[in-house]
Structure formats: C-alpha cells, structure tokens
Design a protein around this motif. Structure first.
Motif, PDB file in Angstrom:
ATOM      1  N   PRO A 224       0.898  -1.177  -0.048  1.00 47.68           N
ATOM      2  CA  PRO A 224      -0.017   0.023  -0.063  1.00 47.68           C
ATOM      3  C   PRO A 224       0.685   1.380   0.068  1.00 47.68           C
ATOM      4  N   SER A 225       0.140   2.350  -0.690  1.00 45.06           N
ATOM      5  CA  SER A 225       1.093   3.481  -0.583  1.00 45.06           C
ATOM      6  C   SER A 225       1.470   4.130   0.753  1.00 45.06           C
ATOM      7  N   ASP A 226       0.744   3.857   1.662  1.00 45.28           N
ATOM      8  CA  ASP A 226       0.994   4.394   2.810  1.00 45.28           C
ATOM      9  C   ASP A 226       2.066   4.042   3.782  1.00 45.28           C
ATOM     10  N   VAL A 227       2.948   2.862   3.001  1.00 50.93           N
ATOM     11  CA  VAL A 227       4.198   2.631   3.678  1.00 50.93           C
ATOM     12  C   VAL A 227       5.098   3.744   3.357  1.00 50.93           C
ATOM     13  N   LEU A 228       4.773   4.278   2.694  1.00 52.35           N
ATOM     14  CA  LEU A 228       5.778   5.624   2.159  1.00 52.35           C
ATOM     15  C   LEU A 228       5.259   6.863   3.263  1.00 52.35           C
ATOM     16  N   PRO A 229       6.233   7.716   3.820  1.00 56.50           N
ATOM     17  CA  PRO A 229       7.771   7.576   3.332  1.00 56.50           C
ATOM     18  C   PRO A 229       8.383   6.404   4.208  1.00 56.50           C
ATOM     19  N   LEU A 230       9.549   6.038   3.960  1.00 55.90           N
ATOM     20  CA  LEU A 230      10.113   4.987   4.333  1.00 55.90           C
ATOM     21  C   LEU A 230      10.525   5.474   5.843  1.00 55.90           C
ATOM     22  N   GLN A 231      10.523   4.566   7.007  1.00 56.25           N
ATOM     23  CA  GLN A 231      10.867   5.165   7.981  1.00 56.25           C
ATOM     24  C   GLN A 231      12.434   5.790   8.295  1.00 56.25           C
ATOM     25  N   CYS A 232      13.321   5.094   7.611  1.00 59.56           N
ATOM     26  CA  CYS A 232      14.845   5.688   7.398  1.00 59.56           C
ATOM     27  C   CYS A 232      15.519   4.775   6.514  1.00 59.56           C
ATOM     28  N   VAL A 233      16.575   5.410   5.978  1.00 56.08           N
ATOM     29  CA  VAL A 233      17.441   4.680   4.960  1.00 56.08           C
ATOM     30  C   VAL A 233      19.027   5.091   5.314  1.00 56.08           C
ATOM     31  N   SER A 234      19.851   4.156   5.084  1.00 55.82           N
ATOM     32  CA  SER A 234      21.094   4.641   5.368  1.00 55.82           C
ATOM     33  C   SER A 234      21.681   5.402   4.031  1.00 55.82           C
TER      34      SER A 234
ATOM     35  N   GLY B  69       4.859  -3.597  13.355  1.00 54.48           N
ATOM     36  CA  GLY B  69       5.317  -2.468  13.852  1.00 54.48           C
ATOM     37  C   GLY B  69       6.634  -2.326  13.995  1.00 54.48           C
ATOM     38  N   TRP B  70       7.331  -3.027  13.203  1.00 56.55           N
ATOM     39  CA  TRP B  70       9.225  -2.922  13.370  1.00 56.55           C
ATOM     40  C   TRP B  70       9.405  -1.678  13.117  1.00 56.55           C
ATOM     41  N   GLN B  71      10.487  -1.134  13.862  1.00 58.48           N
ATOM     42  CA  GLN B  71      11.213   0.110  13.591  1.00 58.48           C
ATOM     43  C   GLN B  71      12.437  -0.546  12.607  1.00 58.48           C
ATOM     44  N   TYR B  72      12.726   0.453  11.719  1.00 62.23           N
ATOM     45  CA  TYR B  72      13.594  -0.082  10.781  1.00 62.23           C
ATOM     46  C   TYR B  72      14.270   0.989   9.984  1.00 62.23           C
ATOM     47  N   ASN B  73      15.598   0.707   9.331  1.00 66.61           N
ATOM     48  CA  ASN B  73      16.318   1.425   8.607  1.00 66.61           C
ATOM     49  C   ASN B  73      16.641   0.577   7.373  1.00 66.61           C
ATOM     50  N   ILE B  74      16.272   0.994   6.336  1.00 63.64           N
ATOM     51  CA  ILE B  74      16.768   0.226   4.899  1.00 63.64           C
ATOM     52  C   ILE B  74      18.306   0.641   4.720  1.00 63.64           C
ATOM     53  N   ILE B  75      19.147  -0.543   4.191  1.00 62.81           N
ATOM     54  CA  ILE B  75      20.270  -0.303   3.578  1.00 62.81           C
ATOM     55  C   ILE B  75      20.181  -0.457   2.175  1.00 62.81           C
ATOM     56  N   GLU B  76      20.256   0.660   1.054  1.00 63.56           N
ATOM     57  CA  GLU B  76      20.711   1.996   1.544  1.00 63.56           C
ATOM     58  C   GLU B  76      20.232   2.730   0.663  1.00 63.56           C
ATOM     59  N   ALA B  77      20.437   4.193   0.795  1.00 60.63           N
ATOM     60  CA  ALA B  77      19.970   5.168  -0.106  1.00 60.63           C
ATOM     61  C   ALA B  77      20.368   5.000  -1.657  1.00 60.63           C
ATOM     62  N   MET B  78      21.700   5.015  -1.981  1.00 57.97           N
ATOM     63  CA  MET B  78      22.451   4.906  -3.017  1.00 57.97           C
ATOM     64  C   MET B  78      23.288   3.899  -3.142  1.00 57.97           C
ATOM     65  N   ASP B  79      23.271   3.452  -4.376  1.00 57.09           N
ATOM     66  CA  ASP B  79      24.463   2.411  -4.563  1.00 57.09           C
ATOM     67  C   ASP B  79      25.667   3.064  -4.297  1.00 57.09           C
ATOM     68  N   GLN B  80      26.682   2.163  -4.059  1.00 58.56           N
ATOM     69  CA  GLN B  80      27.985   2.631  -3.435  1.00 58.56           C
ATOM     70  C   GLN B  80      29.039   1.555  -4.334  1.00 58.56           C
ATOM     71  N   PRO B  81      29.468   2.351  -5.507  1.00 55.17           N
ATOM     72  CA  PRO B  81      30.522   1.494  -6.284  1.00 55.17           C
ATOM     73  C   PRO B  81      31.658   1.403  -5.574  1.00 55.17           C
ATOM     74  N   TRP B  82      32.048   1.990  -4.680  1.00 54.77           N
ATOM     75  CA  TRP B  82      33.460   1.867  -3.864  1.00 54.77           C
ATOM     76  C   TRP B  82      33.425   0.683  -3.108  1.00 54.77           C
ATOM     77  N   LYS B  83      32.222   0.254  -2.668  1.00 58.49           N
ATOM     78  CA  LYS B  83      32.287  -0.983  -1.956  1.00 58.49           C
ATOM     79  C   LYS B  83      32.553  -2.406  -2.464  1.00 58.49           C
ATOM     80  N   ARG B  84      32.358  -2.244  -3.889  1.00 60.96           N
ATOM     81  CA  ARG B  84      32.913  -3.321  -4.667  1.00 60.96           C
ATOM     82  C   ARG B  84      34.351  -3.775  -4.392  1.00 60.96           C
TER      83      ARG B  84
END
Length: 530
Positions: free
Chosen positions: A39-49, A273-288
């Motif tokens: 459902p659209s009401d899951v937005l906004p995401l609680q938090c993102v890295s 009702g979990w509190q969460y943070n999604i990993i992650e906001a942007m792709d990180q090429p350096w992590k490769r």
C-alpha cells in the motif's frame, strides 16, 4: 550414423539456433514481472542509510576525502521524497553537516560515530558526534556509537562499554550501538548502556544465506527471537537485498529479488510495527573493492540518483529497451554488407549476419558485466582480455565455416590461454570466492562456437609431433583442473545454481577445448614448441 548426420548440418543452422536462444534470453529478462504490491501508506520509508560516496572516484577509505555541503543538500532533497530520516555512519569527511542539512528539509538523522582501531581517532569522532547531537536535538533522533565494531574485531566489549558510557554522560540524545544480530546475542550486556538495540538483519549475508522466498520470514524469525532476549526497544538498523552480484547458496542478487524483499519487508514491518532502517539510499560503487560486485548495489537509488524501482507495479530484471537489438542489427548489416562487397554466396552472407548479431548481443551483455564486476584496473584488463580472447576464437571459427585458410597456430595458442583463464577463475572461486563473480556470460559464446566447429568438421584422426602433443596435454590439464575446482565450488554451496552453471561451462570446455586442439593438430602451421 548420428555423428555423420550432425556433420551434414551447416554451421548457419547451429549459429542461428544460438542466436535465437540469446534473443529469447534477453527478451525474457526485459519482461515485467508482477510482484507483491504494498500500500502507498508505507511511504515515506522510516529511515534509510545515507553515504554520499556514490560519485566516480569517491571513497571514504581514501585519505583527504571530503563531501561538499552542496552535494549533501542535493542528496537529502532527493531522499526527502521517499523518507524523512537518514542514518549516517560517521561525522568526519564533512558528514557533520548532515544534521544541519536535514533540518532544512524537515528530516531526522540517526547520527553515526565511527569507531575503529585507533582510540584517539575514535574519541575525536565521538566528541564531534556528541557536539552535533546536542546542537540539533530535535533533528538527531539517535546517536549510534560504533557500527559492527565487534564483528570486525576492532575493539573489545569492555571498550565499547567505555565509549557508550562516555557518550551517555555528555548527551541526552538516545544512544545505541549497531551490529549484526548474532553479535548482539554474543554480547548482550551492551543493552545496559543503550536506549535501544540496533540490529542488522541481512539474509543475503548470513553465514547460511537465505533464499529470497524465505528472506522476510527469516527476518521475522530473528526479530521474534531477539524480542525474547532484549527488553529495550529494537531497531532494525540495516536490512535489504542486493540488485547485482554473486549468488551465495540460494541467495541470488537481482533487481527483481531486491524489489521482492523490500516490498515484502515493508508489508511485514507495517503489520508487526517494526522500527527499521533500509540499507541503503544510493548504490556505493566503492564498496565493490571490499565486498565484490554485490557490495555496490544495495541502494534504492542508483549512482545517478535515480530510483531503481517502484513499490507498486511490475518490475523487469533489465531495462535496456531496444539498445542490444539495435547493436546486433547494425553489426549484422555491416557484416552482410561486407559479404556483398566480397561477392560471397548468400549462405555465407547469412552466416556473417548471424554471427555478427550474436557477437553484438553477447558483447553488449559482456561489456555490461565487466562494468559491474571489474573493481580495479587489473580486473578491467583481465576481464576485458578474456572478452577479446573469446571474440578472437569466434572469429577464427568463422574462418573455418567460410572455408578460409585456418590460422591453426594462433588458434592453438588462444585455446591454451582460454583454458588457463578457466583454471584461474575456478581456482579463485574455490579458494577466495566470497567476493568473486561467476563469469558465465564471458564463456558461453566462444565455447558454443568451438562446439559448432566440432559438429560441422568431419576431419579427424589428427597426428601430431611430440611438441604439439605436449601443448594439447597442457590444455587438457588446465580444463580438467578447472572442471574439478568448479564442481568443488558448487558442492560447497548447496542450492547455488549459478555455481552449477559454471561447472557446466567447465565441463563443456573439458570436451570442447582438447577436442578442438586435436582437430587442429594435423593442420598446425606453427613450430613444434608449446
């Protein structure tokens, strides 16, 4: 009798079959797949890295790295459309500006203080983090003292108690420590120092990786268990799924699987009702460089700051559009045009067109693979060289099919190089394969071309000088070792179909490369040395 009937089938037929198969493969990857809707009401995401190191050349491990405040504001402005909170991992390199920028967009911050090996650096980081937390108490909703420090073994449990106590005495912002869930169970006494427990649950990275169809259930199971151990509130500090990279056991990175996990997780989080943070906001090429291809592709935005997927509607694995088909068509037209120029028979012009189209389609996929998998100049050179080696073998087979004079000496050398490449790859996967990909797309085209040559060439019973026999045995040994190592890799990872496909590649090579080398034996025009 069956062998002779195969010999009567022209190369054009087999090459056309392979081309059709390639077209179907790409087409299927481009087809939208209906997935679970949220459902659209899951937005906004609680938090993102949030880590701003997604632009070319940016890398937090490089000394002197500094993030421009203008970029931070631009990033948070884009992220404010999907979330009202970001989690950071450090306040150095200009990231102490994040709370101020977040305040401008009405966002909150779970502020991270990086804790590593050096105590003096850690204290400097903590002092700045506490100062920022106290300066922006309405924006900073939590202070994370250290991220996976115990997992990396960079500090002791006792030292982490000291750091948390030091911070607790100097700020009223809620404190926490973040680590994978197993290490929270290993060091549960840290709960007494924090206001909430921040756990990382990453089904792909588990010691026993979890398949995508069981990933959300695994997360729920872990949260259920943690709820019986800890009394303070739980925050899922990291969870997500990679969109590219190496399959581990049954856990396969893909765009579709990333969407499946994120959608399924958000639905479960809303219900529980979990509190969460999604990993992650942007792709990180350096992590490769640290984690292989998979490390760079956990973002909900790509490195161009464009959303990688939606939370509603079907999703396709690839979104190349007509690009690969246009490349194939242009190359095929050029090859057929060359055939007209040389006044070749229609069957040979058709063969040129089919082979050129196949090279175009596979070349497109191969270049894309190298851009994703190559982490440094050496790997770019090695993988790029392997592509060129494969193309050269295909073009040499084309000479056979067109009835041109064979380049047997060159072809023998390339066969041995290809065998070495297979052996080195299988050895790498067997002995240090956690962060290495399976280069399937680089191998199929030359192997199928060699197989077609074997099926359409009736010449056999080659005789060789001793030196040439040594060369053929070298090829046999290389591919035999590669095949054995590939099977070992597949057996070490039950359920990894990609590993078994690599075993199939090496198994095909075990037949094709020596057979082709023997077929060339009596045609060889080079010296007797290996």
């Amino acid at each position: 009798m069956v062998q002779r009937s195969f010999f009567r089938i022209p190369a054009l037929f087999w090459a056309s079959l392979f081309l059709i198969g390639t077209l179907i493969y790409i087409w299927r990857l481009q087809q939208p797949q209906p997935l679970i809707e949220v459902p659209s009401d899951v937005l906004p995401l609680q938090c993102v890295s949030y880590a701003p190191y997604y632009k070319p050349g940016m890398n937090p491990t490089l000394k002197g790295t500094f993030v421009d405040p203008v970029q931070i504001e631009q990033d948070l402005q884009a992220l404010s459309k999907v979330t009202k909170c970001v989690r950071t991992y450090s306040v150095s390199q200009g990231l102490d500006y994040v709370p101020k920028a977040a305040q401008k967009f009405g966002m909150q911050v779970i502020l991270g203080a990086w804790v590593g090996w050096v105590d003096a650096d850690n204290m400097k980081e903590l002092e700045l983090a506490v100062q920022q937390a106290n300066q922006y108490p309405d924006t900073v909703r939590g202070l994370v003292v250290g991220n996976e420090v115990l997992l990396r073994g960079e500090q002791t449990e006792a030292k982490m108690h000291e750091y948390l106590q030091w911070a607790k005495e100097r700020t009223k912002v809620p404190l926490t420590y973040a680590d994978v869930w197993e290490f929270w169970l290993k060091y549960p006494t840290l709960e007494q120092e924090v206001d909430f427990v921040t756990v990382h649950i990453l089904p792909y990275w588990e010691d026993k990786p979890v398949a995508i169809d069981q990933a959300v259930a695994h997360t729920a199971s872990v949260m259920g268990h943690l709820g019986t151990v800890f009394k303070k509130p739980l925050l899922i500090g990291e969870t997500g799924w990679p969109s590219q990279g190496r399959q581990r056991f049954r856990a396969k990175p893909s765009v579709v699987n990333q969407v499946l996990y994120v959608r399924g997780f958000l639905q479960a989080a809303k219900q529980t009702g979990w509190q969460y943070n999604i990993i992650e906001a942007m792709d990180q090429p350096w992590k490769r460089e640290l984690e292989g291809t998979v490390g760079g592709f956990w973002g909900i935005f790509n490195d161009q700051l464009q959303p990688k997927f939606n939370l509603q509607g079907p999703v396709s694995e690839r979104s190349d559009g007509w690009v690969p088909y246009i490349i194939a068509l242009v190359l095929a037209a050029g090859a057929v045009g060359w055939g007209f120029h040389k006044q070749l028979p229609n069957s040979q012009k058709a063969l040129l067109g089919v082979v050129a189209a196949g090279l175009g389609l596979h070349g497109f996929l191969q270049v894309d693979y190298v851009q994703l998998a190559a982490r440094n100049t050496l790997e770019f050179a090695a993988l790029g060289g392997f592509i060129l080696l494969g193309w050269a073998l295909v073009l040499l087979q084309l000479r056979h099919w067109l009835g041109l004079t064979p380049k047997s000496c060159i072809e023998q050398c390339l066969l041995r190089l290809f065998a070495i490449g297979l052996f080195v790859t299988s050895a790498g996967l067997a002995f240090n394969g956690r962060y290495l990909d399976f280069p399937l797309i680089l191998s199929w085209l030359p192997l199928i071309a060699l197989l077609i040559s074997l099926l359409t060439d009736e010449e056999s019973d080659a005789t060789f000088a001793p030196g040439r026999q040594t060369g053929i045995w070298f090829t046999v040994v290389m591919v035999l070792l590669a095949a054995n190592l590939s099977v070992a890799v597949a057996m070490m990872e039950p359920g990894n179909l990609t590993a078994w496909w690599w075993s199939a590649v090496c198994g095909l090579a075990l037949f094709v490369l020596p057979a082709k080398s023997m077929q060339l034996g009596h045609k060889a025009d080079c010296a007797r040395s290996v």
